[in-house]
Design a protein around this motif. Structure first.
Motif, PDB file in Angstrom:
ATOM      1  N   GLN A  74       0.817  -1.204   0.000  1.00  0.00           N
ATOM      2  CA  GLN A  74       0.000   0.000   0.000  1.00  0.00           C
ATOM      3  C   GLN A  74       0.854   1.258   0.000  1.00  0.00           C
ATOM      4  OE1 GLN A  74      -3.305  -0.260  -0.119  1.00  0.00           O
ATOM      5  NE2 GLN A  74      -3.922   1.890   0.090  1.00  0.00           N
ATOM      6  N   LEU A  75       1.854   1.282   0.865  1.00  0.00           N
ATOM      7  CA  LEU A  75       2.717   2.461   0.967  1.00  0.00           C
ATOM      8  C   LEU A  75       3.496   2.711  -0.319  1.00  0.00           C
ATOM      9  CD1 LEU A  75       4.261   2.344   4.557  1.00  0.00           C
ATOM     10  CD2 LEU A  75       3.069   4.276   3.517  1.00  0.00           C
ATOM     11  N   LEU A  76       4.036   1.664  -0.896  1.00  0.00           N
ATOM     12  CA  LEU A  76       4.854   1.816  -2.099  1.00  0.00           C
ATOM     13  C   LEU A  76       4.021   2.260  -3.293  1.00  0.00           C
ATOM     14  CD1 LEU A  76       7.139  -1.302  -1.653  1.00  0.00           C
ATOM     15  CD2 LEU A  76       7.786   1.097  -1.367  1.00  0.00           C
ATOM     16  N   GLN A  77       2.768   1.815  -3.359  1.00  0.00           N
ATOM     17  CA  GLN A  77       1.910   2.259  -4.453  1.00  0.00           C
ATOM     18  C   GLN A  77       1.486   3.713  -4.266  1.00  0.00           C
ATOM     19  OE1 GLN A  77      -1.098  -0.401  -5.919  1.00  0.00           O
ATOM     20  NE2 GLN A  77      -2.493   1.263  -6.434  1.00  0.00           N
ATOM     21  N   GLU A  78       1.188   4.097  -3.028  1.00  0.00           N
ATOM     22  CA  GLU A  78       0.680   5.439  -2.779  1.00  0.00           C
ATOM     23  C   GLU A  78       1.768   6.500  -2.714  1.00  0.00           C
ATOM     24  OE1 GLU A  78      -1.706   5.405   0.718  1.00  0.00           O
ATOM     25  OE2 GLU A  78      -3.325   4.228  -0.210  1.00  0.00           O
ATOM     26  N   CYS A  79       2.997   6.103  -2.385  1.00  0.00           N
ATOM     27  CA  CYS A  79       4.051   7.092  -2.157  1.00  0.00           C
ATOM     28  C   CYS A  79       5.237   6.999  -3.106  1.00  0.00           C
ATOM     29  CB  CYS A  79       4.567   6.984  -0.718  1.00  0.00           C
ATOM     30  SG  CYS A  79       3.301   7.187   0.548  1.00  0.00           S
ATOM     31  N   PHE A  80       5.468   5.837  -3.707  1.00  0.00           N
ATOM     32  CA  PHE A  80       6.678   5.664  -4.511  1.00  0.00           C
ATOM     33  C   PHE A  80       6.428   5.090  -5.905  1.00  0.00           C
ATOM     34  CE2 PHE A  80       9.266   6.890  -1.029  1.00  0.00           C
ATOM     35  CZ  PHE A  80      10.550   7.087  -1.521  1.00  0.00           C
ATOM     36  N   SER A  81       5.208   5.165  -6.398  1.00  0.00           N
ATOM     37  CA  SER A  81       4.888   4.781  -7.777  1.00  0.00           C
ATOM     38  C   SER A  81       5.266   3.340  -8.111  1.00  0.00           C
ATOM     39  CB  SER A  81       5.582   5.735  -8.774  1.00  0.00           C
ATOM     40  OG  SER A  81       5.154   7.061  -8.595  1.00  0.00           O
ATOM     41  N   MET A  82       5.054   2.439  -7.161  1.00  0.00           N
ATOM     42  CA  MET A  82       5.332   1.027  -7.411  1.00  0.00           C
ATOM     43  C   MET A  82       4.034   0.226  -7.435  1.00  0.00           C
ATOM     44  SD  MET A  82       8.721   0.107  -5.174  1.00  0.00           S
ATOM     45  CE  MET A  82      10.204   1.120  -5.226  1.00  0.00           C
ATOM     46  N   SER A  83       3.879  -0.623  -8.437  1.00  0.00           N
ATOM     47  CA  SER A  83       2.737  -1.543  -8.487  1.00  0.00           C
ATOM     48  C   SER A  83       3.293  -2.957  -8.325  1.00  0.00           C
ATOM     49  CB  SER A  83       1.969  -1.389  -9.803  1.00  0.00           C
ATOM     50  OG  SER A  83       2.830  -1.504 -10.917  1.00  0.00           O
ATOM     51  N   LEU A  84       3.115  -3.507  -7.130  1.00  0.00           N
ATOM     52  CA  LEU A  84       3.690  -4.807  -6.780  1.00  0.00           C
ATOM     53  C   LEU A  84       2.586  -5.794  -6.410  1.00  0.00           C
ATOM     54  CD1 LEU A  84       6.599  -3.566  -4.441  1.00  0.00           C
ATOM     55  CD2 LEU A  84       6.640  -3.858  -6.932  1.00  0.00           C
ATOM     56  N   LYS A  85       2.968  -7.059  -6.366  1.00  0.00           N
ATOM     57  CA  LYS A  85       2.043  -8.089  -5.892  1.00  0.00           C
ATOM     58  C   LYS A  85       2.799  -9.032  -4.969  1.00  0.00           C
ATOM     59  CE  LYS A  85       2.750 -11.346  -9.731  1.00  0.00           C
ATOM     60  NZ  LYS A  85       2.092 -12.122 -10.802  1.00  0.00           N
ATOM     61  N   ARG A  86       2.078  -9.644  -4.053  1.00  0.00           N
ATOM     62  CA  ARG A  86       2.680 -10.600  -3.132  1.00  0.00           C
ATOM     63  C   ARG A  86       2.965 -11.903  -3.857  1.00  0.00           C
ATOM     64  NH1 ARG A  86      -0.450 -12.399   1.226  1.00  0.00           N
ATOM     65  NH2 ARG A  86       1.491 -13.067   2.189  1.00  0.00           N
ATOM     66  N   VAL A  87       4.079 -12.519  -3.491  1.00  0.00           N
ATOM     67  CA  VAL A  87       4.444 -13.811  -4.066  1.00  0.00           C
ATOM     68  C   VAL A  87       4.228 -14.878  -3.002  1.00  0.00           C
ATOM     69  CG1 VAL A  87       6.233 -15.149  -5.209  1.00  0.00           C
ATOM     70  CG2 VAL A  87       6.108 -12.683  -5.580  1.00  0.00           C
ATOM     71  N   GLY A  88       5.143 -14.935  -2.034  1.00  0.00           N
ATOM     72  CA  GLY A  88       4.960 -15.833  -0.902  1.00  0.00           C
ATOM     73  C   GLY A  88       4.959 -17.306  -1.288  1.00  0.00           C
ATOM     74  N   GLY A  89       4.845 -18.155  -0.288  1.00  0.00           N
ATOM     75  CA  GLY A  89       4.802 -19.584  -0.516  1.00  0.00           C
ATOM     76  C   GLY A  89       6.184 -20.221  -0.504  1.00  0.00           C
ATOM     77  N   LYS A  90       6.223 -21.547  -0.504  1.00  0.00           N
ATOM     78  CA  LYS A  90       7.485 -22.269  -0.418  1.00  0.00           C
ATOM     79  C   LYS A  90       8.316 -22.139  -1.676  1.00  0.00           C
ATOM     80  CE  LYS A  90       5.735 -25.711   2.872  1.00  0.00           C
ATOM     81  NZ  LYS A  90       5.500 -27.161   3.123  1.00  0.00           N
ATOM     82  N   SER A  91       7.678 -21.836  -2.814  1.00  0.00           N
ATOM     83  CA  SER A  91       8.402 -21.751  -4.085  1.00  0.00           C
ATOM     84  C   SER A  91       8.582 -20.309  -4.540  1.00  0.00           C
ATOM     85  CB  SER A  91       7.655 -22.544  -5.161  1.00  0.00           C
ATOM     86  OG  SER A  91       6.340 -22.036  -5.339  1.00  0.00           O
ATOM     87  N   ASP A  92       8.686 -19.381  -3.578  1.00  0.00           N
ATOM     88  CA  ASP A  92       8.769 -17.973  -3.951  1.00  0.00           C
ATOM     89  C   ASP A  92      10.169 -17.555  -4.387  1.00  0.00           C
ATOM     90  OD1 ASP A  92      10.182 -17.870  -1.589  1.00  0.00           O
ATOM     91  OD2 ASP A  92       8.689 -16.705  -0.496  1.00  0.00           O
ATOM     92  N   GLY A  93      11.146 -18.460  -4.237  1.00  0.00           N
ATOM     93  CA  GLY A  93      12.498 -18.136  -4.680  1.00  0.00           C
ATOM     94  C   GLY A  93      13.141 -17.016  -3.905  1.00  0.00           C
ATOM     95  N   GLY A  94      12.716 -16.818  -2.655  1.00  0.00           N
ATOM     96  CA  GLY A  94      13.293 -15.762  -1.833  1.00  0.00           C
ATOM     97  C   GLY A  94      12.698 -14.399  -2.063  1.00  0.00           C
ATOM     98  N   ILE A  95      11.581 -14.317  -2.779  1.00  0.00           N
ATOM     99  CA  ILE A  95      10.937 -13.035  -3.082  1.00  0.00           C
ATOM    100  C   ILE A  95       9.591 -12.963  -2.363  1.00  0.00           C
ATOM    101  CG2 ILE A  95       9.958 -11.593  -4.911  1.00  0.00           C
ATOM    102  CD1 ILE A  95      11.911 -12.905  -6.841  1.00  0.00           C
ATOM    103  N   ASP A  96       9.332 -11.848  -1.706  1.00  0.00           N
ATOM    104  CA  ASP A  96       8.037 -11.617  -1.058  1.00  0.00           C
ATOM    105  C   ASP A  96       7.101 -10.792  -1.943  1.00  0.00           C
ATOM    106  OD1 ASP A  96       8.759 -12.938   1.373  1.00  0.00           O
ATOM    107  OD2 ASP A  96       9.944 -11.185   1.922  1.00  0.00           O
ATOM    108  N   LEU A  97       7.660  -9.792  -2.618  1.00  0.00           N
ATOM    109  CA  LEU A  97       6.894  -8.917  -3.502  1.00  0.00           C
ATOM    110  C   LEU A  97       7.631  -8.777  -4.822  1.00  0.00           C
ATOM    111  CD1 LEU A  97       6.263  -5.950  -0.997  1.00  0.00           C
ATOM    112  CD2 LEU A  97       4.805  -7.959  -1.319  1.00  0.00           C
ATOM    113  N   GLN A  98       6.868  -8.608  -5.911  1.00  0.00           N
ATOM    114  CA  GLN A  98       7.498  -8.321  -7.191  1.00  0.00           C
ATOM    115  C   GLN A  98       6.544  -7.479  -8.037  1.00  0.00           C
ATOM    116  OE1 GLN A  98       8.309 -11.689  -9.650  1.00  0.00           O
ATOM    117  NE2 GLN A  98       6.277 -12.582  -9.446  1.00  0.00           N
TER     118      GLN A  98
END
Length: 225
Positions: free
Chosen positions: A20-44
């Motif tokens: 929420q903060l990154l979209q509203e303040c820093f022009s980022m549109s991200l989505k959650r990844v999560g899970g055991k196969s996320d490859g070490g990434i939480d958001l992308q």
């Protein structure tokens, strides 16, 4: 009485707040990844930045260029360790080098991939030093916990603010991904306090994402290739 969240719930809440903060303040549109196969990434997702000084928008292109974002979120009470920087360097190399060129007909300029580290606790000096000397384009952001409505209530008033933001020469330097055209500056509030803001060629960058402006650009396009 304050409700204590489990480690998983605390991490999930921090990821949602970061989105929420990154979209509203820093022009980022991200989505959650999560899970055991996320490859070490939480958001992308994508970071939507102003066009470079030599670029001009056309009727068929969005008014921004984009940079790919790979993010890890750490909602821990202890200070952020440089070990997380080393871990993210490995994640960045694994994902950034395994990316196929886009074959989409959507004409959006891509600059490359940035490694984003988000922490609810402060960064240690050793962490900042490690990131500063890295060849990986790093952006580190401290997102302190938002304040409750009162000392007796666990309900948070807002998603909070960005406490601090730091990037290294591989991202913000003259030879980095951003070619030295952007700055992170501390913006003071009239009543005290403040927050970091993004500036481009001495002008404050207004927040912009395709979702917020109804543009027909899929922010998740090509991310899973």
């Amino acid at each position: 009485m304050h409700r204590t969240l489990s480690t998983v719930a605390r991490g999930t809440a921090f990821e949602q707040r970061s989105l929420q903060l990154l979209q509203e303040c820093f022009s980022m549109s991200l989505k959650r990844v999560g899970g055991k196969s996320d490859g070490g990434i939480d958001l992308q997702g994508w970071w939507w930045l102003p066009l470079s000084s030599i670029s001009q928008p056309t009727p068929i292109t969005p008014p921004r260029r984009r940079i790919r974002v790979l993010a890890q979120c750490k909602a821990e009470k202890k200070k952020f360790s440089p070990n997380y920087v080393r871990e993210m360097e490995g994640v960045w190399h694994m994902h950034a080098q395994d990316r196929s060129p886009s074959e989409s007909n959507i004409r959006v300029s891509e600059l490359g991939t940035v490694a984003l580290l988000l922490s609810e606790s402060k960064f240690t000096t050793a962490t900042l030093t490690r990131a500063l000397g890295s060849s990986v384009p790093f952006l580190l952001m401290h997102l302190p916990p938002p304040l409750p409505i009162s000392s007796d209530s666990p309900v948070e008033t807002t998603f909070g603010d960005v406490g601090s933001a730091f990037w290294n020469p591989a991202l913000g330097g003259a030879q980095g991904l951003l070619r030295g055209e952007l700055d992170v500056r501390w913006e003071r509030d009239p009543g005290g306090g403040g927050r970091p803001g993004l500036w481009c060629r001495d002008k404050r960058v207004q927040n912009w994402t395709p979702d917020a402006h109804g543009e027909c650009v899929d922010a998740s396009e090509d991310l899973d290739r």
